[in-house]
Design a protein around this motif. Sequence first.
Motif, short mmCIF file in Angstrom:
data_model
loop_
_atom_site.label_atom_id
_atom_site.label_comp_id
_atom_site.label_asym_id
_atom_site.label_seq_id
_atom_site.Cartn_x
_atom_site.Cartn_y
_atom_site.Cartn_z
N HIS A 25 0.59 -1.64 -0.19
CA HIS A 25 0.57 0.11 0.06
C HIS A 25 0.82 1.53 -0.26
CE1 HIS A 25 -2.56 3.02 1.94
NE2 HIS A 25 -3.22 2.61 1.73
N TYR A 26 0.87 1.96 -0.75
CA TYR A 26 1.26 3.00 -1.16
C TYR A 26 0.47 4.47 -0.25
CZ TYR A 26 4.60 0.38 -3.77
OH TYR A 26 5.65 -0.59 -4.88
N ASP A 27 0.84 5.66 0.24
CA ASP A 27 0.65 6.21 0.37
C ASP A 27 1.37 7.88 -0.52
OD1 ASP A 27 -0.70 8.80 1.17
OD2 ASP A 27 -1.69 8.00 2.88
N PHE A 28 1.32 8.55 -0.87
CA PHE A 28 2.07 9.04 -1.96
C PHE A 28 1.86 10.80 -1.17
CE2 PHE A 28 0.68 6.29 -5.28
CZ PHE A 28 2.00 6.48 -5.48
N GLY A 29 0.85 10.91 0.37
CA GLY A 29 0.91 12.42 0.75
C GLY A 29 -0.26 13.26 -0.20
N ASP A 30 -0.22 13.13 -1.40
CA ASP A 30 -1.02 14.49 -1.91
C ASP A 30 -2.72 13.57 -1.78
OD1 ASP A 30 -0.66 12.01 -3.82
OD2 ASP A 30 0.15 13.40 -5.30
N LYS A 32 -3.18 11.03 -2.92
CA LYS A 32 -3.52 9.62 -4.17
C LYS A 32 -2.86 8.23 -3.35
CE LYS A 32 -2.44 11.96 -7.97
NZ LYS A 32 -1.61 12.40 -9.27
N GLU A 33 -4.16 7.42 -3.66
CA GLU A 33 -3.20 5.53 -2.96
C GLU A 33 -2.93 4.94 -4.00
OE1 GLU A 33 -4.79 4.72 1.56
OE2 GLU A 33 -6.04 5.83 0.32
N MET A 34 -1.95 4.02 -3.72
CA MET A 34 -2.09 2.60 -4.77
C MET A 34 -0.93 1.64 -4.16
SD MET A 34 0.61 1.83 -8.04
CE MET A 34 1.74 2.09 -6.56
N VAL A 35 -2.19 0.99 -4.93
CA VAL A 35 -1.93 -0.88 -4.28
C VAL A 35 -1.61 -1.95 -4.90
CG1 VAL A 35 -3.36 -2.94 -2.96
CG2 VAL A 35 -3.15 -0.92 -1.74
N GLU A 36 -0.67 -2.26 -4.55
CA GLU A 36 -0.38 -3.38 -5.90
C GLU A 36 0.18 -5.03 -5.27
OE1 GLU A 36 2.69 -1.06 -9.13
OE2 GLU A 36 3.98 -2.16 -7.37
N GLU A 37 -0.56 -5.63 -5.54
CA GLU A 37 -0.32 -6.97 -5.41
C GLU A 37 0.87 -8.44 -6.02
OE1 GLU A 37 -4.54 -8.95 -5.21
OE2 GLU A 37 -5.16 -8.15 -3.95
N ALA A 49 -4.34 -0.95 -8.38
CA ALA A 49 -5.64 0.18 -7.63
C ALA A 49 -5.26 1.42 -6.94
CB ALA A 49 -6.41 -0.59 -6.97
N TRP A 50 -5.82 2.33 -7.23
CA TRP A 50 -5.71 3.77 -7.17
C TRP A 50 -6.82 3.95 -6.29
CZ3 TRP A 50 -1.44 6.44 -7.51
CH2 TRP A 50 -0.04 6.11 -8.89
N ARG A 51 -6.56 4.82 -6.06
CA ARG A 51 -7.57 5.45 -5.01
C ARG A 51 -7.57 7.05 -4.72
NH1 ARG A 51 -10.22 2.85 0.99
NH2 ARG A 51 -8.12 3.67 1.00
#
Length: 202
Positions: A25-30, A32-37, A49-51
Amino acid sequence: MSDWFTKLKNAKKSCIIDGNLKKIHYDFGDGKEMVEEYDLTTNCVTRRAWRYKKDLKSESAWEIEVGDPEPNYNVEEKCMIREDPSQPFVSRRITKKSLEWRIRNLPYPVDVYSVTIEKETYSLIVRTSNKKYYKKVLIPDLERLGIQLEQENVSFTHKFNTLIITYQKPNKLIEFEKALFEEIKQIQPKNYAEDVNNCKPS
């Protein structure tokens, strides 16, 4: 290394192991979040996936970039008009050597289709000579790295009413993925039960 690699490296990250999958789980601090499996056997991404946060209080749903679309089990939608399940839809796969798209519910013979690149938009343009289908397929993997598309890397087949498009990975993308996976291996996984909501798109 690329700006995108630097952004991933600097993002706040958490990780869980779920069976044979490693979920980051990536939190870019702006907002935007991304999850990679990742499949731990192949080291390939099986889902991305992006949120995006709409404002300070709300978040959008996860948008699937790689993998099959999320099923919708909302009971309230049973009485609403829904998209015909027989309509064509696109899903994405990533293998060690290629990027792959499957467009299902396309019944036309293989000689009807053409798949051409559009360099300016990092896209593949899918057309049928009978003018029954047209689709622009984006390739964000290459756009993020600034890798130009090449027509010679494109191939496609058709079987079981599915058009399978393959784009051979450029060496620069392969090198990027190897370097990123080395970074990911250094992230210590958390307990699955405690962190499942962070790393699983819903």
